[in-house]
Design a protein around this motif. Structure first.
Motif, mmCIF file in Angstrom:
data_model
loop_
_atom_site.group_PDB
_atom_site.id
_atom_site.type_symbol
_atom_site.label_atom_id
_atom_site.label_comp_id
_atom_site.label_asym_id
_atom_site.label_seq_id
_atom_site.Cartn_x
_atom_site.Cartn_y
_atom_site.Cartn_z
ATOM 1 N N GLY A 229 0.811 -1.214 0.000
ATOM 2 C CA GLY A 229 0.000 0.000 0.000
ATOM 3 C C GLY A 229 0.842 1.259 0.000
ATOM 4 O O GLY A 229 0.445 2.280 0.587
ATOM 5 N N SER A 329 -2.504 -6.023 5.385
ATOM 6 C CA SER A 329 -3.676 -5.208 5.050
ATOM 7 C C SER A 329 -3.281 -3.738 5.000
ATOM 8 O O SER A 329 -3.176 -3.082 6.050
ATOM 9 C CB SER A 329 -4.791 -5.408 6.080
ATOM 10 O OG SER A 329 -5.209 -6.746 6.103
ATOM 11 N N SER A 331 -3.399 0.343 4.440
ATOM 12 C CA SER A 331 -4.381 1.367 4.798
ATOM 13 C C SER A 331 -5.062 1.910 3.544
ATOM 14 O O SER A 331 -4.404 2.442 2.650
ATOM 15 C CB SER A 331 -3.684 2.512 5.548
ATOM 16 O OG SER A 331 -4.511 3.646 5.623
ATOM 17 N N LYS A 332 -6.358 1.787 3.478
ATOM 18 C CA LYS A 332 -7.101 2.323 2.338
ATOM 19 C C LYS A 332 -7.061 3.847 2.334
ATOM 20 O O LYS A 332 -7.044 4.475 1.280
ATOM 21 C CB LYS A 332 -8.548 1.823 2.386
ATOM 22 C CG LYS A 332 -8.691 0.324 2.159
ATOM 23 C CD LYS A 332 -10.148 -0.099 2.173
ATOM 24 C CE LYS A 332 -10.281 -1.592 1.926
ATOM 25 N NZ LYS A 332 -11.703 -2.042 1.960
ATOM 26 N N GLU A 333 -7.021 4.438 3.533
ATOM 27 C CA GLU A 333 -6.977 5.892 3.634
ATOM 28 C C GLU A 333 -5.658 6.419 3.063
ATOM 29 O O GLU A 333 -5.633 7.412 2.327
ATOM 30 C CB GLU A 333 -7.120 6.314 5.097
ATOM 31 C CG GLU A 333 -7.130 7.826 5.295
ATOM 32 C CD GLU A 333 -7.280 8.218 6.756
ATOM 33 O OE1 GLU A 333 -7.142 9.412 7.058
ATOM 34 O OE2 GLU A 333 -7.522 7.323 7.587
ATOM 35 N N ALA A 335 -3.662 4.845 0.885
ATOM 36 C CA ALA A 335 -3.674 4.600 -0.558
ATOM 37 C C ALA A 335 -4.468 5.678 -1.283
ATOM 38 O O ALA A 335 -4.067 6.139 -2.364
ATOM 39 C CB ALA A 335 -4.266 3.219 -0.847
ATOM 40 N N ALA A 336 -5.565 6.112 -0.672
ATOM 41 C CA ALA A 336 -6.373 7.175 -1.276
ATOM 42 C C ALA A 336 -5.618 8.493 -1.290
ATOM 43 O O ALA A 336 -5.688 9.259 -2.262
ATOM 44 C CB ALA A 336 -7.681 7.323 -0.508
#
Length: 538
Positions: A229, A329, A331-333, A335-336
């Protein structure tokens, strides 16, 4: 078996040929007449006669950067040796394997007031990892091997001074090849890299900073970025390693890099450095945990606050780290946030490339270069305002970029282009230079014409030392000496046997560049350039 007798100069050339040397860059002087005589009597190694010894050393440095092999320059004693220093400084700073051979006073005059005498070992000391004066003709092979092994093993500058009376001495020793070295895979195991993997697994805001040393691992870096990520930032040396379409690529960092990257990078909590020693103060995180991979980690002198150093090739290390991160896993935040910085810069970069006006805006020129050069071209950059604009706006495909990285000397672009064309005659070679940088090696337009080197030089002509002007203004200081007195570059180049073009107010720069690039001869493009203040100048 009877040994064949040769002069020292003849033996030097035979030995260098066994090292794989194809050419020697230099200026003729009486201190090396013996070497010049030997060069003229054979055709295995070509002597490339340039107009200034600094150009010779720049060309050797550029060749060594391009090939990774030993490159050689030569000069006479005294001022000739001193003039090599700027180019040798470039090779030293960027770890290019270069050997400099210089003439020296006759043995019975060393240490006296003999004309042009200077202690060359002291002269070369700041730049040469190995410097020795030949005291006996019988030692020449041993000294050449020591010099070559030092340069190639340490990616460093080596130097031999040879008293002028020794070049023509007869010697019976024989040349010999360097020992073959088998580059085995380093003994990395899953267990040996557990500490690195453990640090990486703590990351919530990971970042990868990649440079030229990771060229063979570009695909693996993208794979790692996806599973970890992470965003990918590059040093100028890493420009072109990844396609602009890579979802994780944020482009460059530092002067001329992605302007949205520094604020993001400063938030990173774990940083992986791959094949780079670039750590620009003011653009980097203060408290991140840093892992650095470098084949020459034990020789790195830059003050990077790494927590963990891994000595080895990036492509050998990454597969283990990728395996260890399976199931991680990201962090989607984060990556955004990386995606947002990439998209913002992509849109702004595209907009800057369409900036109109005359003289032409630097970003507009960069975009025109991007759209006209061959996908596998070799680009050589001079140092100055042109460097940061290319770093900022050029979106490489698969081009190779040569530049003066840590020495940052003006005058590198034209010599580097000539060396690149000699080494890779089948490639399109384009030098992107400022008017100030070109003037430092302007006489060597004649060198390109002499050797019929089909290169293209693109001149950002803003009639100023623009980077210095910008920085003086940013510091609130008065300027003097930044305004340039330029010749007519078109007429100058034509008088040197070049084809020349100028972008006029109503010109499509792409069309002008295309004409130059398709000209089967040395070609120069003079582009009147706006004196644009570089964004974010400090």
């Amino acid at each position: 078996m009877k040994q064949t007798e040769q002069t020292v100069a003849e033996l030097i050339l035979e030995q260098l040929s066994l090292f794989g040397v194809k050419r020697i860059y230099g200026v003729v002087g009486d201190g090396i007449f013996g070497l010049i005589d030997a060069l003229a009597k054979q055709d295995t190694i070509k002597f490339i006669a340039v107009k200034h010894e600094a150009t010779a050393a720049f060309m050797a440095s550029a060749e060594a950067k391009l090939t990774g092999k030993l490159a050689v320059c030569a000069a006479t004693m005294g001022p000739g040796a001193a003039n090599l220093l700027n180019g040798l400084g470039d090779a030293y700073a960027d770890k290019a394997p270069v050997l400099a051979i210089t003439g020296q006073a006759p043995r019975n005059k060393i240490g006296t007031a003999f004309k042009q005498y200077v202690n060359q070992q002291e002269l070369m000391k700041p730049f040469a990892a190995y410097s020795e004066n030949l005291a006996s003709q019988d030692a020449i092979i041993e000294l050449l091997h020591k010099a070559a092994q030092t340069s190639l093993g340490q990616r460093a500058v080596s130097h031999l001074s040879i008293p002028k009376d020794l070049f023509e001495k007869i010697v019976a020793v024989q040349p010999r090849r360097l020992p073959s070295v088998i580059e085995g895979v380093s003994t990395f195991t899953k267990e040996s890299l557990e500490q690195a993997a453990a640090i990486m697994k703590t990351a919530e805001r990971p970042m990868i900073l990649a440079g030229a040393g990771a060229a063979a691992a570009a695909g693996a870096i993208e794979t790692l970025a996806a599973s970890w990520g992470a965003g990918i930032l590059t040093s100028l040396g890493g420009k072109g390693l990844f396609p602009d379409s890579s979802p994780h690529l944020l482009q460059g960092i530092g002067e001329g890099g992605n302007p949205y990257a520094p604020d993001l990078f400063k938030q990173a909590d774990v940083v992986l450095l791959a094949g780079t020693t670039w750590w620009p103060e003011g653009y980097v995180p203060a408290r991140a945990r840093i892992i650095q991979i470098d084949k020459h980690f034990d020789k790195i002198e830059k003050g990077i606050p790494a927590e963990l150093g891994i000595t080895g090739e990036t492509e050998e290390v990454l597969p283990f780290l990728i395996e260890e991160l399976q199931g991680f896993s990201p962090s989607k935040e984060w990556a955004a946030s990386c995606g947002d910085a990439k998209e913002k810069w992509s849109q702004k970069n595209e907009q800057e490339g369409r900036t109109s006006g005359y003289p032409f805006y630097p970003s507009h020129i960069v975009r025109a270069i991007e759209q006209t050069v061959a996908a596998d071209a070799i680009l050589t950059l001079d140092t100055g305002d042109v460097t940061v604009w290319m770093n900022r706006n050029f979106r490489p495909n698969e081009q190779t970029v040569l530049f003066s990285g840590y020495w940052r000397t003006m005058g590198f672009g034209l010599p580097a282009a000539m060396a690149a064309k000699l080494e890779k005659p089948e490639k399109q070679v384009v030098a992107v230079v400022g008017d100030g940088g070109l003037q430092m090696t302007l006489a060597d337009l004649l060198t390109a014409a002499r050797y019929e080197l089909d290169i293209t030089v693109v001149v950002f002509n803003n009639e100023a030392l623009q980077m210095e002007r910008d920085k003086l203004k940013a510091a609130g200081q008065k300027e003097t000496g930044t305004k340039l007195t330029n010749p007519d570059f078109v007429k100058m180049a034509e008088s040197c046997g070049w084809k020349s073009f100028r972008a006029e107010p109503d010109s499509e720069i792409e069309a002008v560049l295309a004409k130059a690039l398709n000209t089967p001869a040395p070609a120069l493009v003079d582009i009147p350039t706006a004196q644009a203040f570089f964004p974010g100048t400090k």
